[in-house]
Design an enzyme around this catalytic site. Structure first.
Site, PDB file in Angstrom:
ATOM      1  N   CYS A 200      10.575   5.290  22.906  1.00  0.00           N
ATOM      2  CA  CYS A 200      12.044   5.197  22.819  1.00  0.00           C
ATOM      3  C   CYS A 200      12.747   5.170  24.173  1.00  0.00           C
ATOM      4  O   CYS A 200      13.973   5.176  24.227  1.00  0.00           O
ATOM      5  CB  CYS A 200      12.595   6.347  21.974  1.00  0.00           C
ATOM      6  SG  CYS A 200      12.389   7.974  22.758  1.00  0.00           S
ATOM      7  N   TYR A 221      15.353  19.388  18.790  1.00  0.00           N
ATOM      8  CA  TYR A 221      15.763  20.761  18.519  1.00  0.00           C
ATOM      9  C   TYR A 221      16.673  20.803  17.299  1.00  0.00           C
ATOM     10  O   TYR A 221      17.139  19.772  16.815  1.00  0.00           O
ATOM     11  CB  TYR A 221      16.481  21.365  19.733  1.00  0.00           C
ATOM     12  CG  TYR A 221      15.664  21.331  21.001  1.00  0.00           C
ATOM     13  CD1 TYR A 221      14.285  21.538  20.970  1.00  0.00           C
ATOM     14  CD2 TYR A 221      16.250  21.076  22.232  1.00  0.00           C
ATOM     15  CE1 TYR A 221      13.529  21.503  22.127  1.00  0.00           C
ATOM     16  CE2 TYR A 221      15.507  21.024  23.395  1.00  0.00           C
ATOM     17  CZ  TYR A 221      14.143  21.243  23.340  1.00  0.00           C
ATOM     18  OH  TYR A 221      13.396  21.200  24.494  1.00  0.00           O
ATOM     19  N   ASP A 262      -0.128  25.287  17.891  1.00  0.00           N
ATOM     20  CA  ASP A 262       1.318  25.453  17.731  1.00  0.00           C
ATOM     21  C   ASP A 262       1.857  26.537  18.659  1.00  0.00           C
ATOM     22  O   ASP A 262       2.578  27.431  18.243  1.00  0.00           O
ATOM     23  CB  ASP A 262       1.674  25.777  16.273  1.00  0.00           C
ATOM     24  CG  ASP A 262       3.178  25.617  16.016  1.00  0.00           C
ATOM     25  OD1 ASP A 262       3.777  24.711  16.624  1.00  0.00           O
ATOM     26  OD2 ASP A 262       3.732  26.402  15.232  1.00  0.00           O
ATOM     27  N   CYS A 333      19.441  40.473  15.673  1.00  0.00           N
ATOM     28  CA  CYS A 333      20.462  39.882  14.802  1.00  0.00           C
ATOM     29  C   CYS A 333      19.984  39.815  13.349  1.00  0.00           C
ATOM     30  O   CYS A 333      20.799  39.827  12.429  1.00  0.00           O
ATOM     31  CB  CYS A 333      20.871  38.505  15.297  1.00  0.00           C
ATOM     32  SG  CYS A 333      19.493  37.387  15.602  1.00  0.00           S
ATOM     33  N   HIS A 808      18.549  32.464  15.944  1.00  0.00           N
ATOM     34  CA  HIS A 808      19.636  33.426  15.802  1.00  0.00           C
ATOM     35  C   HIS A 808      20.084  33.494  14.343  1.00  0.00           C
ATOM     36  O   HIS A 808      20.091  32.483  13.634  1.00  0.00           O
ATOM     37  CB  HIS A 808      20.803  32.986  16.692  1.00  0.00           C
ATOM     38  CG  HIS A 808      21.921  33.972  16.767  1.00  0.00           C
ATOM     39  ND1 HIS A 808      21.735  35.299  17.059  1.00  0.00           N
ATOM     40  CD2 HIS A 808      23.256  33.815  16.586  1.00  0.00           C
ATOM     41  CE1 HIS A 808      22.910  35.918  17.063  1.00  0.00           C
ATOM     42  NE2 HIS A 808      23.844  35.035  16.765  1.00  0.00           N
TER      43      HIS A 808
END
Length: 848
Positions: A200, A221, A262, A333, A808
């Site tokens: 690309c 992401y 991974d 959190c 988060h």
């Protein structure tokens, strides 16, 4: 009033100097969230080193008889310049260079500077003694009190120790592929600069595969940036496992990622692997941020509005009762979001907050270690409004101080330490799965509510599973307790398939302007996937005495007051690599599950006979003891210990290769009657939390092994702890003997053997003799509430990131018909609650 010197002399024997190992609580009240910065400061008992706010110190004095307290007050020093300005001549504040906490170069957990005022206070008259006052007192008084004061101030507080608990996110393991990595002799040579993705044309976030030298872009992401996944797709096509991030190569190393494992890994042969494609490590310079630097940048932004869905709007801060923020203690959190939601449930409010005075009055001598006290403290902190106040705002350089919702809030350090103690994940500073924490916390509530109201009943429900043998049409019914409905995501039911395919086609063609398209899945499709019959191909039917096909249907045997739904976004690919599904689901505000109520056995329906699968034994072993003789030296049981099970070695091996303990694999195959890998895998998933999960397989009639010696001496403190949970001494003794006198294991054991324990003859601390001697009825089933299956949405927890182990969490809660977003210390009115992107959804029953 007596002379203060005489008073000090009279209490001198109770004043201690902290020793190594003493827990000093000088930053937080044991019963509230008061601190030295709060109004009235903090009073630290100079004997027990417990801290108390001004409103609780008199109560502690009355209960304990202690009189001497170190009174600590703190005020923040004004900041003279911003983080990056060194105009005053001082060096700028160091930015973190390691993805770590409590390690040189890592995150600084306490950058605020304070001025402290310290003095001794004698109760009940609150007579004050300063350091200057001590100078005029007898040597013995001056020396003991000064040493105690200095020791308390010098000691690391428990809160601070927990806060800076070391965590190093950069520790990487050697890749198993590094030593024997296959590299193709294809003549590829990589230039020292000017790289582009071969698919690309992207010029950043580029990775070179160390097997064939292909240069391709990295992963996309969660916010759509990063790359177009071409390096990942290349691995999926070829299986070539290792790639190096171009731009991070220096003489000291580089970022190497293993797609197969991974994870970021070490490659001890990296110079050799790079040289194969013409790259000399010693001449390379860094031109791109490493993955660690990128993650540090994300962690520094993690509390800001830019990384959550409502970043495009100015959100109105909210303050008051039930609108209290919670400080992020370092990846906490997940805990903040779960506890905010739970304390909107009336059962938790009435159990812990309405009774807070009684709970505090009955608290043990060390309330920091008491589960009920610390939950009550947290619940009151969230609901009272006492800590829901704007945080001091220095404003920007132009004087604009636009409100952003930051609060003083509460820092649940004692609570986090207590609920995470002994747990391999929740005791750390790493990010965790909110759903796993919710179940962990409910489990702790269950353990601590053996007597009295149990707020977790609000979520508890019964599931009925109906299995029908397709050959005989006979049925089997079983029930189990659950707390969460796990909703599958049928990706093949996306309503925007053409749009998804077009976006994928444009990306494959290298169109860098192609927008990220999220799969839109109807909620009805998720519910259908949950309720549709499941086909069991290897079902052992007791009716036909062989394996055959069966169907399994799952229904609600009861509807809870509050229903939790988990969207199963986190799953495994075909290669067992974890991944997150990027989906939008039109989750409704109201829900009617009445059609999913279980019906039980139908009129005229025959049940499958209650017959066990055929015994597994070696053909050359004579069956002994099967007639149940009265016993002799050779045969003293119904089943002889000499019988050894014939287990399918290939199934055991497959399970072991997945990383499960050998004995657990053997038990899974044994207890599922050698019916195949799927059945054994289901058994493992259902028994992973069993205390004896990896204990050796013990056949009927065999000794249960270690830990059962009747003469073994048991720890009285462990016995007392278990008895305090509502069990009898006999039951506590049995649990400790079954687990080699290890308290944590004994508690796990006792809760997994409740049915067995209910039938024990109990005396001390248990049922009365009359109750025990009465007709032995089977133990009652778990208490569940039931009612109509109609619900309304009142809260949801969202997750941003590629995995439950990073990213988060925030939660949205509906309060007085207004959605409110809780993002750690920020509490604001929500303008556009992203209900379609949630992870956990919380519904409450609609009153009819």
């Amino acid at each position: 009033m007596a002379d203060v010197g005489e008073v000090l002399m009279s209490v001198l024997s109770t004043i201690r100097v902290p020793k190594p190992g003493d827990r000093v609580h000088k930053d937080e009240c044991a019963l509230s969230f008061s601190s030295p910065e709060s109004e009235g400061g903090l009073f630290v008992c100079m004997n027990s080193f417990l801290g108390f706010g001004s409103q609780y110190v008199d109560r502690h004095h009355a209960r304990s008889g202690q009189r001497a307290y170190l009174h600590i007050t703190r005020t923040c020093k004004a900041k003279k310049e911003d983080d990056n300005n060194s105009g005053s001549g001082h060096p700028p504040k160091k930015k973190p260079t390691r993805l770590a906490i409590g390690i040189e170069g890592g995150f600084d957990v306490d950058q605020q500077q304070y001025e402290e005022d310290v003095k001794v206070v004698i109760l009940p008259d609150r007579q004050e003694v300063t350091s200057d006052d001590l100078g005029a007192m007898p040597d013995v008084v001056r020396e003991r009190v000064s040493l105690s004061m200095a020791g308390i101030m010098a000691a690391d507080s428990v809160s601070h120790t927990l806060q800076v608990q070391q965590w190093d996110g950069e520790v990487r393991q050697e890749s198993r592929h590094a030593v024997d990595l296959k590299q193709l002799d294809n003549g590829v040579k990589i230039p020292p600069s000017g790289w582009r993705c071969e698919v690309c044309d992207l010029q950043e976030n580029l990775w070179m595969n160390l097997t064939d030298g292909k240069v391709l872009c990295g992963r996309r992401y969660f916010d759509g940036t990063g790359g177009n996944n071409h390096a990942l797709l290349h691995f999926q096509e070829t299986g070539y496992p290792l790639a190096v991030k171009l731009g991070t190569i220096t003489p000291d190393g580089a970022d190497v990622y293993s797609y197969d494992e991974d994870d970021m890994v070490l490659d001890s042969k990296l110079p050799e692997h790079l040289s194969h494609f013409g790259i000399d490590m010693m001449t390379m310079e860094k031109t791109e941020r490493t993955m660690t630097e990128l993650e540090i940048a994300v962690n520094q932004r993690v509390g800001e509005w830019e990384v959550i869905q409502e970043s495009g709007t100015t959100l109105r801060p909210l303050f008051g009762p039930g609108l209290t923020g919670m400080k992020n203690l370092g990846n906490s959190c997940y805990l903040n979001s779960v506890m905010q939601v739970l304390f909107t449930v009336p059962d938790f409010q009435s159990k812990y907050v309405s009774n807070i005075d009684k709970i505090i009055d009955e608290a043990p001598s060390d309330p920091t270690q008491d589960f009920k006290t610390q939950i009550a403290k947290l619940g009151y902190g969230l609901l009272s409004g006492e800590y829901s106040k704007p945080a001091p705002d220095a404003g920007d350089e132009n004087g604009a101080s636009e409100p952003r919702g930051d609060q003083i809030g509460i820092a649940p350090r004692m609570f986090k330490a207590l609920v995470g103690r002994g747990h391999p994940e929740f005791s750390t500073n790493r990010q965790q799965d909110a759903q796993e924490f919710l179940l962990h916390f409910i489990n702790m509530v269950e353990r601590n509510c053996r007597s009295g109201a149990n707020p977790s009943e609000a979520f508890r429900f019964l599931v009925e599973e109906r299995i029908v043998c397709q050959q005989s049409q006979k049925a089997k019914y079983t029930q189990r307790v659950d707390y969460i409905v796990q909703l599958p995501v049928p990706m093949d039911q996306a309503t925007n398939t053409e749009e998804l395919q077009e976006a994928e086609r444009r990306r494959e063609e290298g169109d860098s302007s192609a927008l990220t398209v999220r799969a839109q899945i109807p909620f009805t499709a998720c519910m259908a996937a949950l309720s549709e019959p499941e086909i069991l191909t290897d079902f052992w039917s007791s009716a036909v005495q062989s394996k055959t096909t069966a169907t399994k249907t799952t229904r609600f045997a009861s509807f809870p007051d509050h229903l939790v739904i988990q969207i199963k976004k986190f799953t495994f690919g075909l290669d067992w690599v974890p991944k997150k599904l990027d989906v939008s689901i039109d989750v409704p505000d109201t829900l009617d599950l009445s059609s999913l109520r279980a019906t039980g056995q139908q009129p005229g329906e025959e049940l499958l006979p209650e017959v066990a699968p055929p015994p597994l034994m070696t053909p050359d072993v004579e069956v002994k003891g099967i007639l149940g003789s009265h016993g002799n030296e050779e045969d003293d049981s119904l089943y002889s210990p000499l019988l050894s099970p014939v287990l399918d070695d290939s199934t055991v091996s497959q399970l072991c290769e997945m990383g499960f303990p050998l004995e657990a694999c053997r038990k899974a195959v044994y207890y599922t009657g050698n019916t195949g890998i799927d059945a054994a895998m289901n058994w493992i998933m259902g028994h992973m939390d069993d205390p004896d999960f990896s204990a050796p397989l013990v056949l009927p009639g065999c000794s249960s092994g270690a830990g059962t010696t009747p003469t073994e001496s048991l720890c009285e403190e462990h016995l007392a702890t278990i008895v305090s949970m509502g069990f009898s001494r006999d039951q506590a003794t049995k649990a400790l003997r079954a687990t080699s006198n290890v308290l944590d294991r004994a508690v796990d054991w006792i809760f997994s053997h409740l049915d067995d324990l209910e039938s024990m003859d109990v005396s001390e601390g248990g049922r009365s003799a009359a109750e025990s001697e009465g007709g032995r009825e089977p133990p009652p089933g778990p208490r569940v509430r039931d009612g109509p299956g109609k619900y309304e949405l009142f809260a949801f927890i969202s997750h941003m990131g590629t995995s439950t182990m990073c990213g988060h969490y925030v939660c949205h809660i509906k309060k007085d018909q207004q959605w409110v977003i809780f993002n750690d210390q920020k509490v604001c009115a929500s303008e556009k609650p992203p209900k379609d992107l949630g992870y956990l959804y919380f519904y409450r029953r609609v009153a009819e």
